[in-house]
Motif scaffolding. Structure first.
Motif, PDB file in Angstrom:
ATOM      1  N   ALA A 156     -35.097  17.448   1.011  1.00  0.00           N
ATOM      2  CA  ALA A 156     -35.863  17.510   2.254  1.00  0.00           C
ATOM      3  C   ALA A 156     -36.222  18.951   2.605  1.00  0.00           C
ATOM      4  CB  ALA A 156     -35.077  16.886   3.401  1.00  0.00           C
ATOM      5  N   ASP A 157     -37.431  19.091   3.140  1.00  0.00           N
ATOM      6  CA  ASP A 157     -37.930  20.380   3.625  1.00  0.00           C
ATOM      7  C   ASP A 157     -38.446  20.132   5.040  1.00  0.00           C
ATOM      8  OD1 ASP A 157     -39.251  23.152   3.352  1.00  0.00           O
ATOM      9  OD2 ASP A 157     -40.984  21.859   3.711  1.00  0.00           O
ATOM     10  N   VAL A 158     -37.758  20.681   6.040  1.00  0.00           N
ATOM     11  CA  VAL A 158     -38.062  20.394   7.440  1.00  0.00           C
ATOM     12  C   VAL A 158     -38.744  21.587   8.100  1.00  0.00           C
ATOM     13  CG1 VAL A 158     -37.082  19.802   9.699  1.00  0.00           C
ATOM     14  CG2 VAL A 158     -36.126  18.786   7.618  1.00  0.00           C
ATOM     15  N   ASN A 159     -39.855  21.321   8.788  1.00  0.00           N
ATOM     16  CA  ASN A 159     -40.604  22.359   9.498  1.00  0.00           C
ATOM     17  C   ASN A 159     -40.538  22.081  10.992  1.00  0.00           C
ATOM     18  OD1 ASN A 159     -42.388  23.472   7.019  1.00  0.00           O
ATOM     19  ND2 ASN A 159     -42.190  21.260   6.901  1.00  0.00           N
ATOM     20  N   THR A 160     -40.105  23.062  11.794  1.00  0.00           N
ATOM     21  CA  THR A 160     -39.947  22.791  13.221  1.00  0.00           C
ATOM     22  C   THR A 160     -39.910  24.069  14.049  1.00  0.00           C
ATOM     23  OG1 THR A 160     -38.620  21.564  14.847  1.00  0.00           O
ATOM     24  CG2 THR A 160     -37.416  22.790  13.158  1.00  0.00           C
ATOM     25  N   LYS A 161     -40.101  23.895  15.356  1.00  0.00           N
ATOM     26  CA  LYS A 161     -39.862  24.963  16.324  1.00  0.00           C
ATOM     27  C   LYS A 161     -38.713  24.579  17.256  1.00  0.00           C
ATOM     28  CE  LYS A 161     -44.575  26.857  16.886  1.00  0.00           C
ATOM     29  NZ  LYS A 161     -45.509  25.922  16.241  1.00  0.00           N
ATOM     30  N   SER A 162     -38.065  23.462  16.982  1.00  0.00           N
ATOM     31  CA  SER A 162     -37.116  22.902  17.939  1.00  0.00           C
ATOM     32  C   SER A 162     -35.655  23.060  17.528  1.00  0.00           C
ATOM     33  CB  SER A 162     -37.405  21.413  18.138  1.00  0.00           C
ATOM     34  OG  SER A 162     -36.424  20.820  18.958  1.00  0.00           O
ATOM     35  N   PRO A 163     -34.797  23.423  18.487  1.00  0.00           N
ATOM     36  CA  PRO A 163     -33.359  23.467  18.208  1.00  0.00           C
ATOM     37  C   PRO A 163     -32.747  22.075  18.046  1.00  0.00           C
ATOM     38  CG  PRO A 163     -33.776  23.937  20.534  1.00  0.00           C
ATOM     39  CD  PRO A 163     -35.116  23.920  19.860  1.00  0.00           C
ATOM     40  N   LEU A 164     -33.527  21.026  18.324  1.00  0.00           N
ATOM     41  CA  LEU A 164     -33.006  19.664  18.163  1.00  0.00           C
ATOM     42  C   LEU A 164     -32.608  19.379  16.720  1.00  0.00           C
ATOM     43  CD1 LEU A 164     -32.385  16.884  19.370  1.00  0.00           C
ATOM     44  CD2 LEU A 164     -34.807  16.282  19.057  1.00  0.00           C
ATOM     45  N   GLU A 196     -34.193  30.479  21.372  1.00  0.00           N
ATOM     46  CA  GLU A 196     -33.565  29.185  21.067  1.00  0.00           C
ATOM     47  C   GLU A 196     -33.686  28.868  19.586  1.00  0.00           C
ATOM     48  OE1 GLU A 196     -33.962  26.153  24.721  1.00  0.00           O
ATOM     49  OE2 GLU A 196     -35.884  27.038  24.150  1.00  0.00           O
ATOM     50  N   ARG A 197     -34.806  29.221  19.003  1.00  0.00           N
ATOM     51  CA  ARG A 197     -35.009  28.951  17.576  1.00  0.00           C
ATOM     52  C   ARG A 197     -34.081  29.807  16.717  1.00  0.00           C
ATOM     53  NH1 ARG A 197     -41.538  29.404  17.672  1.00  0.00           N
ATOM     54  NH2 ARG A 197     -41.569  28.957  19.902  1.00  0.00           N
ATOM     55  N   PHE A 198     -33.936  31.084  17.087  1.00  0.00           N
ATOM     56  CA  PHE A 198     -33.038  31.955  16.324  1.00  0.00           C
ATOM     57  C   PHE A 198     -31.589  31.483  16.439  1.00  0.00           C
ATOM     58  CE2 PHE A 198     -36.498  35.201  16.610  1.00  0.00           C
ATOM     59  CZ  PHE A 198     -36.627  35.418  15.248  1.00  0.00           C
ATOM     60  N   ARG A 257     -37.259  25.202   7.900  1.00  0.00           N
ATOM     61  CA  ARG A 257     -38.132  26.341   8.177  1.00  0.00           C
ATOM     62  C   ARG A 257     -38.449  26.372   9.669  1.00  0.00           C
ATOM     63  NH1 ARG A 257     -43.275  25.522   5.169  1.00  0.00           N
ATOM     64  NH2 ARG A 257     -42.619  23.662   4.048  1.00  0.00           N
ATOM     65  N   PHE A 258     -37.996  27.420  10.342  1.00  0.00           N
ATOM     66  CA  PHE A 258     -38.311  27.601  11.759  1.00  0.00           C
ATOM     67  C   PHE A 258     -39.562  28.459  11.883  1.00  0.00           C
ATOM     68  CE2 PHE A 258     -33.799  26.605  12.023  1.00  0.00           C
ATOM     69  CZ  PHE A 258     -33.741  25.780  13.140  1.00  0.00           C
ATOM     70  N   THR A 259     -40.586  27.937  12.520  1.00  0.00           N
ATOM     71  CA  THR A 259     -41.775  28.739  12.772  1.00  0.00           C
ATOM     72  C   THR A 259     -41.507  29.693  13.924  1.00  0.00           C
ATOM     73  OG1 THR A 259     -43.312  27.027  11.997  1.00  0.00           O
ATOM     74  CG2 THR A 259     -44.188  28.698  13.499  1.00  0.00           C
ATOM     75  N   VAL A 260     -41.715  30.974  13.671  1.00  0.00           N
ATOM     76  CA  VAL A 260     -41.563  32.009  14.698  1.00  0.00           C
ATOM     77  C   VAL A 260     -42.767  32.936  14.609  1.00  0.00           C
ATOM     78  CG1 VAL A 260     -40.204  33.947  15.554  1.00  0.00           C
ATOM     79  CG2 VAL A 260     -39.040  31.932  14.636  1.00  0.00           C
ATOM     80  N   THR A 291     -45.716  32.502  10.711  1.00  0.00           N
ATOM     81  CA  THR A 291     -47.112  32.095  10.623  1.00  0.00           C
ATOM     82  C   THR A 291     -47.462  31.190  11.790  1.00  0.00           C
ATOM     83  OG1 THR A 291     -48.762  31.094   9.138  1.00  0.00           O
ATOM     84  CG2 THR A 291     -46.586  30.087   9.157  1.00  0.00           C
ATOM     85  N   PRO A 292     -48.654  31.356  12.372  1.00  0.00           N
ATOM     86  CA  PRO A 292     -49.638  32.346  11.982  1.00  0.00           C
ATOM     87  C   PRO A 292     -49.261  33.746  12.448  1.00  0.00           C
ATOM     88  CG  PRO A 292     -50.382  31.239  13.953  1.00  0.00           C
ATOM     89  CD  PRO A 292     -49.117  30.549  13.526  1.00  0.00           C
ATOM     90  N   LEU A 293     -49.866  34.720  11.819  1.00  0.00           N
ATOM     91  CA  LEU A 293     -49.795  36.105  12.266  1.00  0.00           C
ATOM     92  C   LEU A 293     -51.108  36.353  13.006  1.00  0.00           C
ATOM     93  CD1 LEU A 293     -47.885  38.563  11.978  1.00  0.00           C
ATOM     94  CD2 LEU A 293     -49.257  39.254  10.005  1.00  0.00           C
ATOM     95  N   ILE A 294     -51.052  36.417  14.328  1.00  0.00           N
ATOM     96  CA  ILE A 294     -52.267  36.413  15.143  1.00  0.00           C
ATOM     97  C   ILE A 294     -52.790  37.835  15.336  1.00  0.00           C
ATOM     98  CG2 ILE A 294     -53.309  35.622  17.297  1.00  0.00           C
ATOM     99  CD1 ILE A 294     -50.944  33.724  17.624  1.00  0.00           C
TER     100      ILE A 294
END
Length: 296
Positions: free
Chosen positions: A112-120, A163-165, A140-143, A183-186
């Motif tokens: 499994a490869d999980v992509n999220t922004k959530s601490p859940l 929270e993500r860290f 993978r946490f998006t930051v 990503t993205p790098l704005i």
């Protein structure tokens, strides 16, 4: 608001080769739409056909469809989820659709490869551990910004970066391969040397094994209008600057990319954090081998 939508299939072959994108063989999208409100989200683009993006849709009988699809496979592989819509949106707390899917993946001995922004995601560390023992598991946490205030301007309803860290550290401490999607790098917003340095430092403190960036932001029809309108609310000057520099470009690379990548790689090398795709995939497989070895 969340509603159920019918689905005939749930498992799709990745459009990339495993060696090109985190070792991923298959993709599942359990939800459509998201409540994070990120101004840069590519999933708002017309090509995805998701109307009323803030109204989350969940696919009906996804557990049955996934189990059937995996049992039909002669060979296991790594399954990515959360690519189009965050698989740990606010409704997942009660619906537990993602947890159910991960449990099936574990039972069928897939990765499994999980992509999220959530601490859940920390709720499901036990299942991710089961997956890593049999195959491989990564989160993978998006930051986009180390500073919570800056992150909130571009991700108004998402969990804070802090929270993500914190969640990253908990997942990493649980023995699951974990890292950062920078990503993205704005351009003109998050592509500063200071932001990159802070992200690498916080990632290192959290036990991140990798940081990966595409170096810019994608802008497509449907999403482009949403992004520029929101950028204008943040700063009319920024919005004008962005349009003047990038015009109708699809992918907009940071003008500071060379300096940013050089600095990021210097810091990552010191912290033993991978940043090349082949090194990330190799590290994830090494961790999976170590986890499996602990069983014997």
């Amino acid at each position: 608001m969340v509603r159920t939508i019918p689905a005939k299939t749930i498992l799709q072959k990745s459009r990339y080769e495993p060696s090109e994108w985190f070792g991923v063989d298959y993709v599942i999208n359990l939800y459509r739409g998201c409540t994070h409100g990120c101004i840069y989200c590519d999933s708002r683009s017309n090509c995805y056909g998701i109307k009323d993006f803030e109204d989350v849709q969940v696919k009906e009988d996804s557990d049955v469809l996934l189990a059937k699809a995996l049992h039909a496979k002669k060979k296991s592989g790594v399954i990515s989820t959360g690519v189009v819509s965050d698989c740990y949106n606010i409704h997942e707390q009660d619906l537990r659709v993602t947890r159910s899917a991960l449990s099936i993946i574990a039972d069928c001995r897939f990765g499994a490869d999980v992509n999220t922004k959530s601490p859940l995601v920390t709720r499901d560390i036990d299942v991710l551990q089961r997956i890593s023992w049999a195959n491989s598991a990564s989160v993978r946490f998006t930051v986009t910004a180390a500073d919570d205030a800056l992150a909130k301007t571009v991700e108004p309803h998402a969990p804070s970066s802090s929270e993500r860290f914190s969640a990253l550290k908990e997942v990493s401490d649980g023995g699951v391969f974990t890292g950062i999607m920078l990503t993205p790098l704005i351009p003109f917003v998050t592509d500063t040397r200071e932001n990159i340095e802070q992200i690498v430092e916080l990632a290192h403190q959290g036990g991140a094994k990798f940081i990966y960036t595409l170096g810019g932001i994608s802008i497509r029809d449907g999403q482009k209008e949403f992004f520029l309108d929101n950028l204008k609310h943040i700063s009319p000057k920024l919005a004008r600057q962005f349009k003047e520099v990038y015009g109708a470009s699809y992918f907009c690379y940071s003008l500071e990319l060379n300096d940013i990548l050089k600095r990021m790689r210097e810091l990552c090398d010191k912290a033993n954090i991978a940043y090349h795709m082949d090194d990330i995939i190799k590290a994830s497989k090494c961790q999976a081998d170590r986890e499996q070895a602990t069983l014997f």
